[in-house]
Design a protein around this motif. Structure first.
Motif, short mmCIF file in Angstrom:
data_model
loop_
_atom_site.label_atom_id
_atom_site.label_comp_id
_atom_site.label_asym_id
_atom_site.label_seq_id
_atom_site.Cartn_x
_atom_site.Cartn_y
_atom_site.Cartn_z
N ILE A 200 42.69 49.19 41.65
CA ILE A 200 42.12 48.01 42.28
C ILE A 200 40.61 47.95 42.05
O ILE A 200 40.04 46.89 41.78
N LEU A 201 39.95 49.11 42.14
CA LEU A 201 38.51 49.15 41.86
C LEU A 201 38.24 48.80 40.40
O LEU A 201 37.29 48.07 40.10
N LEU A 202 39.09 49.31 39.50
CA LEU A 202 38.94 48.96 38.09
C LEU A 202 39.13 47.47 37.88
O LEU A 202 38.38 46.83 37.13
N ALA B 32 49.66 37.78 46.78
CA ALA B 32 50.42 36.87 47.64
C ALA B 32 49.76 36.71 49.00
O ALA B 32 49.70 35.61 49.56
N LEU B 33 49.25 37.82 49.56
CA LEU B 33 48.59 37.76 50.87
C LEU B 33 47.33 36.91 50.83
O LEU B 33 46.97 36.27 51.82
N PHE B 34 46.65 36.89 49.69
CA PHE B 34 45.43 36.10 49.56
C PHE B 34 45.73 34.67 49.09
O PHE B 34 44.80 33.92 48.75
N GLY B 35 46.98 34.29 49.07
CA GLY B 35 47.35 32.92 48.77
C GLY B 35 47.41 32.57 47.30
O GLY B 35 47.50 31.38 46.94
N ILE B 36 47.38 33.57 46.42
CA ILE B 36 47.51 33.31 44.99
C ILE B 36 48.98 33.09 44.67
O ILE B 36 49.83 33.90 45.05
N ALA C 133 51.89 46.78 44.62
CA ALA C 133 50.92 46.60 45.69
C ALA C 133 49.95 45.46 45.37
O ALA C 133 49.59 44.66 46.24
N VAL C 134 49.54 45.36 44.11
CA VAL C 134 48.61 44.30 43.71
C VAL C 134 49.28 42.93 43.78
O VAL C 134 48.67 41.94 44.22
N LEU C 135 50.54 42.84 43.36
CA LEU C 135 51.25 41.57 43.47
C LEU C 135 51.36 41.12 44.92
O LEU C 135 51.18 39.93 45.23
N LEU C 136 51.64 42.06 45.81
CA LEU C 136 51.70 41.73 47.23
C LEU C 136 50.32 41.31 47.75
O LEU C 136 50.20 40.39 48.57
N LEU C 137 49.29 41.98 47.26
CA LEU C 137 47.92 41.63 47.66
C LEU C 137 47.56 40.22 47.21
O LEU C 137 46.95 39.45 47.97
N TRP D 77 44.95 36.59 36.81
CA TRP D 77 45.34 36.62 35.39
C TRP D 77 45.10 38.02 34.81
O TRP D 77 45.94 38.57 34.11
N LEU D 78 43.94 38.57 35.15
CA LEU D 78 43.58 39.89 34.64
C LEU D 78 44.52 40.97 35.18
O LEU D 78 45.00 41.84 34.44
N GLY D 79 44.81 40.92 36.48
CA GLY D 79 45.64 41.95 37.11
C GLY D 79 47.04 42.00 36.54
O GLY D 79 47.61 43.08 36.38
#
Length: 258
Positions: free
Chosen positions: A36-38, A128-132, A122-126, A65-67
């Motif tokens: 996530i930091l990267l 979704a939580l931020f409305g993306i 975890a990033v995909l869920l993150l 897009w990057l993630g």
């Protein structure tokens, strides 16, 4: 793979996963936090400083897009690099125990994919939580692309691990070659935003097709894998077969060079 080899493979993979966190009480946190930091660093540098943008047809932040491209790349690159070192790292074990050598490579690569898959989820869920907007119905196509990418990593890892026993300088060259491959792959940029004469060359990079498949389901709601997914899987299986054949040819002589 026989039942005994399957059990041994699972044990080796679990050992690889546990070894990443020995002596670190917060290892599982860093498993997710480091990528996530990267992602945050790459997102800031390329979206703020270099003004990178997503394809015009998409209405999502650049970091999303990057993630979606970064994690699969980390799975492939780290998996192949660790797999290529597996034989030399287990030289003492090979000289003492009659263990199927290819399992050492497969276990190293599999452990990397499992660990990064946790971070990717975890990033995909993150997001979704931020409305993306993430199209969860496209997960079958995403998973199909990741499976074929895993098969590709196994083939490359087997071939490179065998060659690296004899050509030790390969250990130093591979990280640079993968860095070059990273920047030649549309992870940090969208092919649609490149000049036409440059964008055409990206089609010769197989990872361009993988990135397209990985993003197709979650961003465009393409539900089922299509012809491209089958071609990627077929190509990956060919690489796996060639890698396994090369490994089998070279492995009987490993002890003479380890």
């Amino acid at each position: 793979m026989s039942f005994t080899q399957g059990t041994l493979f699972r044990q080796l993979a679990v050992r690889e996963i546990r070894s990443r966190f020995i002596g670190s009480a917060s290892g599982w946190i860093w498993l997710i936090l480091n990528p996530i930091l990267l992602l945050a660093v790459y997102g800031f540098v390329f979206s703020v400083i270099f003004q990178a943008r997503v394809p015009p047809s998409l209405d999502i932040p650049f970091i999303a897009w990057l993630g979606l491209g970064l994690w699969p790349w980390l799975m492939l690159s780290e998996g192949v690099l660790r797999g290529s070192q597996a034989i030399r790292e287990h030289a003492a074990l090979i000289s003492k125990v009659a263990v199927p050598r290819h399992l050492l490579v497969l276990a190293s690569i599999s452990a990397v994919f499992v660990l990064h898959l946790v971070g990717f989820a975890a990033v995909l869920l993150l997001f979704a939580l931020f409305g993306i907007e993430i199209h969860w119905l496209g997960l079958p196509r995403l998973l199909a692309a990741l499976v074929s990418l895993y098969v590709l990593a196994l083939g490359l890892g087997l071939a490179l691990s065998a060659v690296q026993v004899y050509v030790r300088d390969l250990e130093h060259a591979l990280p640079t070659l993968f860095m070059l491959w990273f920047f030649l792959t549309p992870i940090l940029y969208a092919p649609e935003l490149l000049p036409e004469q440059l964008a055409g060359w990206l089609d010769y990079n197989p990872m361009t097709w993988w990135m397209s498949e990985i993003r197709a389901g979650t961003l465009h709601a393409d539900f089922l894998p299509g012809g491209t997914s089958l071609l990627l899987l077929a190509g990956a299986l060919i690489v796996l077969w060639l890698g396994y054949r090369l490994f089998g040819r070279l492995s009987p002589y490993f002890e003479d060079f380890l």
